[in-house]
Write a protein that holds these residues in place. Structure first.
Motif, PDB file in Angstrom:
ATOM      1  N   ARG A  33      -4.186-110.883  -1.034  1.00  0.00           N
ATOM      2  CA  ARG A  33      -3.675-110.599   0.187  1.00  0.00           C
ATOM      3  C   ARG A  33      -2.700-109.354   0.245  1.00  0.00           C
ATOM      4  NH1 ARG A  33      -0.396-115.307   1.417  1.00  0.00           N
ATOM      5  NH2 ARG A  33       1.604-114.040   0.544  1.00  0.00           N
ATOM      6  N   GLU A  34      -1.733-109.037  -0.978  1.00  0.00           N
ATOM      7  CA  GLU A  34      -0.956-108.136  -1.011  1.00  0.00           C
ATOM      8  C   GLU A  34      -1.775-106.594  -1.022  1.00  0.00           C
ATOM      9  OE1 GLU A  34       2.687-106.229  -4.009  1.00  0.00           O
ATOM     10  OE2 GLU A  34       1.265-108.149  -4.789  1.00  0.00           O
ATOM     11  N   ILE A  35      -2.895-106.972  -1.595  1.00  0.00           N
ATOM     12  CA  ILE A  35      -3.573-105.682  -2.052  1.00  0.00           C
ATOM     13  C   ILE A  35      -4.370-105.122  -0.813  1.00  0.00           C
ATOM     14  CG2 ILE A  35      -5.563-104.846  -3.086  1.00  0.00           C
ATOM     15  CD1 ILE A  35      -4.727-106.355  -5.388  1.00  0.00           C
ATOM     16  N   PHE A  36      -4.798-106.360  -0.174  1.00  0.00           N
ATOM     17  CA  PHE A  36      -5.476-105.952   1.140  1.00  0.00           C
ATOM     18  C   PHE A  36      -4.569-105.301   2.494  1.00  0.00           C
ATOM     19  CE2 PHE A  36      -7.295-107.532   5.679  1.00  0.00           C
ATOM     20  CZ  PHE A  36      -8.428-106.936   5.227  1.00  0.00           C
ATOM     21  N   GLU A  37      -3.536-106.081   2.584  1.00  0.00           N
ATOM     22  CA  GLU A  37      -2.255-105.360   3.442  1.00  0.00           C
ATOM     23  C   GLU A  37      -1.747-104.258   3.165  1.00  0.00           C
ATOM     24  OE1 GLU A  37       0.656-108.511   3.157  1.00  0.00           O
ATOM     25  OE2 GLU A  37      -0.338-109.584   4.810  1.00  0.00           O
ATOM     26  N   LEU A  38      -1.918-103.726   1.709  1.00  0.00           N
ATOM     27  CA  LEU A  38      -1.505-102.299   1.473  1.00  0.00           C
ATOM     28  C   LEU A  38      -2.671-101.519   2.016  1.00  0.00           C
ATOM     29  CD1 LEU A  38       0.090-102.734  -1.768  1.00  0.00           C
ATOM     30  CD2 LEU A  38       1.310-102.107   0.033  1.00  0.00           C
ATOM     31  N   SER A  39      -3.943-101.765   1.795  1.00  0.00           N
ATOM     32  CA  SER A  39      -4.938-101.056   2.343  1.00  0.00           C
ATOM     33  C   SER A  39      -5.054-101.062   3.898  1.00  0.00           C
ATOM     34  CB  SER A  39      -6.288-101.739   1.608  1.00  0.00           C
ATOM     35  OG  SER A  39      -7.536-101.103   2.145  1.00  0.00           O
ATOM     36  N   ARG A  40      -5.064-102.168   4.338  1.00  0.00           N
ATOM     37  CA  ARG A  40      -5.203-102.130   5.774  1.00  0.00           C
ATOM     38  C   ARG A  40      -4.171-102.103   6.797  1.00  0.00           C
ATOM     39  NH1 ARG A  40      -9.840-101.553   4.003  1.00  0.00           N
ATOM     40  NH2 ARG A  40     -11.705-102.593   4.757  1.00  0.00           N
ATOM     41  N   LYS A  41      -3.132-102.302   6.187  1.00  0.00           N
ATOM     42  CA  LYS A  41      -2.012-102.361   7.138  1.00  0.00           C
ATOM     43  C   LYS A  41      -1.091-100.922   6.849  1.00  0.00           C
ATOM     44  CE  LYS A  41      -1.321-107.010   7.994  1.00  0.00           C
ATOM     45  NZ  LYS A  41      -0.136-108.278   7.991  1.00  0.00           N
ATOM     46  N   GLN A  42      -1.081-100.481   5.495  1.00  0.00           N
ATOM     47  CA  GLN A  42      -0.291 -99.462   5.266  1.00  0.00           C
ATOM     48  C   GLN A  42      -1.169 -98.146   5.180  1.00  0.00           C
ATOM     49  OE1 GLN A  42       2.857 -99.839   2.275  1.00  0.00           O
ATOM     50  NE2 GLN A  42       3.433-101.877   3.332  1.00  0.00           N
ATOM     51  N   ASN A  43      -2.641 -98.258   5.304  1.00  0.00           N
ATOM     52  CA  ASN A  43      -3.467 -97.462   4.845  1.00  0.00           C
ATOM     53  C   ASN A  43      -3.313 -96.419   3.699  1.00  0.00           C
ATOM     54  OD1 ASN A  43      -4.994 -97.805   7.427  1.00  0.00           O
ATOM     55  ND2 ASN A  43      -3.046 -96.692   8.581  1.00  0.00           N
ATOM     56  N   LEU A  44      -3.228 -97.138   2.625  1.00  0.00           N
ATOM     57  CA  LEU A  44      -2.946 -96.562   1.164  1.00  0.00           C
ATOM     58  C   LEU A  44      -4.371 -96.752   0.787  1.00  0.00           C
ATOM     59  CD1 LEU A  44       0.214 -98.201  -0.311  1.00  0.00           C
ATOM     60  CD2 LEU A  44       0.113 -96.253   1.019  1.00  0.00           C
ATOM     61  N   SER A  45      -4.509 -95.527   0.056  1.00  0.00           N
ATOM     62  CA  SER A  45      -6.004 -95.564  -0.667  1.00  0.00           C
ATOM     63  C   SER A  45      -5.998 -96.507  -1.820  1.00  0.00           C
ATOM     64  CB  SER A  45      -6.118 -93.882  -1.300  1.00  0.00           C
ATOM     65  OG  SER A  45      -5.088 -93.807  -2.301  1.00  0.00           O
ATOM     66  N   HIS A  46      -7.301 -96.740  -2.585  1.00  0.00           N
ATOM     67  CA  HIS A  46      -7.348 -97.752  -3.793  1.00  0.00           C
ATOM     68  C   HIS A  46      -6.428 -97.203  -4.885  1.00  0.00           C
ATOM     69  CE1 HIS A  46     -11.251 -99.521  -2.263  1.00  0.00           C
ATOM     70  NE2 HIS A  46     -10.297 -99.736  -1.378  1.00  0.00           N
ATOM     71  N   LYS A  47      -6.496 -95.783  -4.750  1.00  0.00           N
ATOM     72  CA  LYS A  47      -5.887 -95.143  -5.851  1.00  0.00           C
ATOM     73  C   LYS A  47      -4.359 -95.428  -5.880  1.00  0.00           C
ATOM     74  CE  LYS A  47      -5.105 -90.789  -8.276  1.00  0.00           C
ATOM     75  NZ  LYS A  47      -5.567 -90.967  -9.686  1.00  0.00           N
ATOM     76  N   GLU A  48      -3.681 -95.275  -4.540  1.00  0.00           N
ATOM     77  CA  GLU A  48      -2.455 -95.229  -4.333  1.00  0.00           C
ATOM     78  C   GLU A  48      -1.693 -96.822  -4.561  1.00  0.00           C
ATOM     79  OE1 GLU A  48      -1.655 -92.155  -0.870  1.00  0.00           O
ATOM     80  OE2 GLU A  48      -2.602 -93.899  -0.273  1.00  0.00           O
ATOM     81  N   ILE A  49      -2.536 -97.763  -4.146  1.00  0.00           N
ATOM     82  CA  ILE A  49      -2.274 -99.157  -4.348  1.00  0.00           C
ATOM     83  C   ILE A  49      -2.323 -99.340  -5.798  1.00  0.00           C
ATOM     84  CG2 ILE A  49      -3.074-101.392  -3.936  1.00  0.00           C
ATOM     85  CD1 ILE A  49      -4.522-100.327  -1.474  1.00  0.00           C
ATOM     86  N   ALA A  50      -3.435 -98.873  -6.577  1.00  0.00           N
ATOM     87  CA  ALA A  50      -3.344 -99.182  -8.000  1.00  0.00           C
ATOM     88  C   ALA A  50      -2.164 -98.644  -8.775  1.00  0.00           C
ATOM     89  CB  ALA A  50      -4.693 -98.330  -8.511  1.00  0.00           C
ATOM     90  N   GLU A  51      -1.640 -97.520  -8.254  1.00  0.00           N
ATOM     91  CA  GLU A  51      -0.638 -97.000  -9.050  1.00  0.00           C
ATOM     92  C   GLU A  51       0.649 -97.905  -8.374  1.00  0.00           C
ATOM     93  OE1 GLU A  51      -0.392 -92.834  -7.563  1.00  0.00           O
ATOM     94  OE2 GLU A  51      -1.938 -92.455  -8.663  1.00  0.00           O
TER      95      GLU A  51
END
Length: 194
Positions: free
Chosen positions: A138-156
């Protein structure tokens, strides 16, 4: 025990505050059937009404030391019952019923009308499903869809590999799409999960 029957509610509350079990029993005997009838009238389920009233009386006993001298015991019990009934009713408002209502509306109305569906209701439906995902996903999904972060940004940000993030987002979509589609919100999926 018969002496307790002659006591007023404020006198019983005063004794209850000091942990008097006989005072609690008298309050229970005095109000159980009234409270049960009140709860049953609202939820129309005998077992749930009994459980609900048992919880209220258990809480009354466990928190009796917090009562004040001016506590109106009948008012306290009615308020507690009303609040628990409302909570129970909102829990019973199942996702399935909610999504069926949206699906019915969508099939009965034109495409132009569908566009006017209240966005917040649609978002609430999607949000409820997102909240059911496992916490990390859920945390990863929300960072991706709600905060529009790239996979790389989320990974970091989360100290994960890009591949892990990508896989978690894909898994979230695999879980969410069928749930929402089966519930009749296919149009919403196309908008949210493109």
């Amino acid at each position: 025990m018969s002496t307790y029957r002659s006591l007023s509610d404020p006198e019983l509350v005063d004794l209850l505050k000091s942990g008097d079990q006989a005072a609690f029993t008298e309050i229970y005997d005095r109000y159980w059937s009234i409270m049960y009838a009140h709860a049953y009238k609202m939820i129309k389920n005998r077992e749930e009404a009994k459980d609900l009233i048992q919880e209220i009386f258990s809480t009354l006993w466990l928190k009796s030391h917090l009562l004040t001298e001016d506590t109106n015991v009948s008012g306290y019990l009615y308020t507690a019952a009303r609040n628990r009934v409302f909570n129970l009713m909102s829990q019973h408002k199942t996702r399935h019923d909610y999504f069926n209502a949206i699906a019915r509306f969508a099939t009965e109305e034109s495409t132009a009308t569908i566009e006017h569906l209240e966005e917040r209701d649609l978002e609430a439906a999607v949000e409820r499903e997102i909240q059911l995902l496992p916490p990390k996903m859920r945390e990863i999904f929300e960072l991706s869809r709600k905060q529009n972060l790239s996979h790389k940004e989320i990974a970091e940000q989360l100290n994960l590999s890009d591949q892990t993030v990508k896989k978690q987002v894909q898994n979230a979509l695999k879980i969410l799409k069928p749930r929402l589609r089966d519930a009749g919100t296919g149009i919403a999926i196309l908008l949210f999960f493109r």
